[in-house]
Design a protein around this motif. Sequence first.
Motif, short mmCIF file in Angstrom:
data_model
loop_
_atom_site.label_atom_id
_atom_site.label_comp_id
_atom_site.label_asym_id
_atom_site.label_seq_id
_atom_site.Cartn_x
_atom_site.Cartn_y
_atom_site.Cartn_z
N ASP A 115 0.85 -1.18 0.00
CA ASP A 115 0.00 0.00 0.00
C ASP A 115 0.89 1.24 0.00
O ASP A 115 1.73 1.41 0.89
CB ASP A 115 -0.88 -0.03 1.25
N PHE A 116 0.71 2.11 -0.98
CA PHE A 116 1.57 3.29 -1.03
C PHE A 116 1.27 4.25 0.12
O PHE A 116 2.03 5.17 0.40
CB PHE A 116 1.46 3.99 -2.39
N LEU A 117 0.16 4.01 0.84
CA LEU A 117 -0.17 4.81 2.01
C LEU A 117 0.62 4.39 3.24
O LEU A 117 0.66 5.10 4.24
CB LEU A 117 -1.67 4.70 2.33
N ASP A 118 1.24 3.21 3.16
CA ASP A 118 2.04 2.72 4.27
C ASP A 118 3.22 3.66 4.53
O ASP A 118 3.86 4.14 3.59
CB ASP A 118 2.56 1.31 3.95
N ASP A 119 3.49 3.92 5.79
CA ASP A 119 4.58 4.85 6.15
C ASP A 119 5.94 4.42 5.59
O ASP A 119 6.82 5.25 5.36
CB ASP A 119 4.69 4.98 7.67
N SER A 120 6.09 3.11 5.38
CA SER A 120 7.39 2.60 4.91
C SER A 120 7.53 2.66 3.39
O SER A 120 8.61 2.42 2.86
CB SER A 120 7.57 1.15 5.37
N ALA A 121 6.43 2.97 2.68
CA ALA A 121 6.44 2.90 1.22
C ALA A 121 7.47 3.82 0.56
O ALA A 121 8.22 3.38 -0.32
CB ALA A 121 5.04 3.14 0.66
N PRO A 122 7.54 5.12 0.93
CA PRO A 122 8.52 5.99 0.26
C PRO A 122 9.96 5.48 0.39
O PRO A 122 10.70 5.46 -0.60
CB PRO A 122 8.35 7.33 0.98
N ALA A 123 10.34 5.04 1.59
CA ALA A 123 11.70 4.53 1.80
C ALA A 123 11.94 3.26 1.00
O ALA A 123 13.01 3.06 0.42
CB ALA A 123 11.95 4.28 3.28
N LYS A 124 10.93 2.40 0.95
CA LYS A 124 11.03 1.14 0.19
C LYS A 124 11.25 1.43 -1.29
O LYS A 124 12.12 0.80 -1.93
CB LYS A 124 9.76 0.33 0.39
N LEU A 125 10.48 2.36 -1.84
CA LEU A 125 10.61 2.66 -3.26
C LEU A 125 11.91 3.39 -3.58
O LEU A 125 12.52 3.18 -4.64
CB LEU A 125 9.41 3.48 -3.74
N ARG A 126 12.37 4.24 -2.66
CA ARG A 126 13.66 4.90 -2.87
C ARG A 126 14.78 3.85 -2.93
O ARG A 126 15.72 3.95 -3.73
CB ARG A 126 13.95 5.88 -1.73
N GLU A 127 14.65 2.83 -2.08
CA GLU A 127 15.63 1.74 -2.08
C GLU A 127 15.60 0.99 -3.41
O GLU A 127 16.65 0.67 -3.98
CB GLU A 127 15.32 0.80 -0.93
N MET A 128 14.39 0.72 -3.91
CA MET A 128 14.25 0.01 -5.18
C MET A 128 14.76 0.85 -6.35
O MET A 128 15.28 0.32 -7.33
CB MET A 128 12.78 -0.39 -5.41
N LEU A 129 14.62 2.17 -6.23
CA LEU A 129 15.07 3.07 -7.29
C LEU A 129 16.55 3.41 -7.18
O LEU A 129 17.14 3.94 -8.12
CB LEU A 129 14.28 4.39 -7.23
N SER A 130 17.14 3.12 -6.01
CA SER A 130 18.51 3.55 -5.70
C SER A 130 18.62 5.06 -5.74
O SER A 130 19.61 5.64 -6.20
CB SER A 130 19.51 2.92 -6.69
N GLY A 131 17.58 5.72 -5.24
CA GLY A 131 17.56 7.18 -5.23
C GLY A 131 16.14 7.69 -5.42
O GLY A 131 15.17 6.97 -5.18
N GLY A 132 16.02 8.93 -5.89
CA GLY A 132 14.70 9.52 -6.10
C GLY A 132 14.13 9.20 -7.47
O GLY A 132 14.76 8.54 -8.30
#
Length: 227
Positions: A115-132
């Motif tokens: 769920d992109f509403l999850d508090d951990s989502a932004p950090a998780k996606l930044r990790e997957m992207l290796s950045g912004g």
Amino acid sequence: MAKDKTGRLHVTVKSAGKRKLSSKLWLERQLNDPYVLRAKREGYRSRAAFKLKEIDDKYKLLKPGMAVVDLGAAPGGWSQIAATKVGSIDGKGKVVAIDLLEMPDIPGVLFAQLDFLDDSAPAKLREMLSGGADLVMSDMAANTTGHRKTDQLRIVGLVETAAAFAAEVLKPGGTFLAKVFQSGADAALLAELKRDYATIRHVKPAASRQDSSERYLLATGFRGRNE
């Protein structure tokens, strides 16, 4: 089966069993929709792929090497277009898709079922992207109740949340693209976005059904929030 005014064959669905009129009309529209037929023919997972393709053709959002986040990605039509445009299939860019639903693999797309509403989502996606991200896009639509005011509040709330998420992961100069309805973005949200982005516009691609109030909010030139 008969021909419509343009001369194309028109499929008529017969009412059968307990099929509701709304279901019959939806199925009939799908069977006769040229974009649905074209999506099947060209290997896209949904007709929505052509909406993103048309927006990109006009505004040149997707470029080789970009990092893209696709919110509410399933079934994957937008992710397919993004992967081709940024070159992630060949390792030149990155496309990260997120959805609560499962989504079969797409070449060049990293998928996270959360769920992109999850508090951990932004950090998780930044990790997957290796950045912004260079682009955050959302073709999500809130579940409707049939009550106009309630549905409008749900739609606005979803776009507001997606915009807040975009502000968490976008790089300076980045772009936010999201589905809205009726008159477009809520006035308060629009004012906020005008502070966060250099340019705000509403667009309606040809692939959006003409009888639909669907439009897309396109915000470019992300410059960060003034808290």
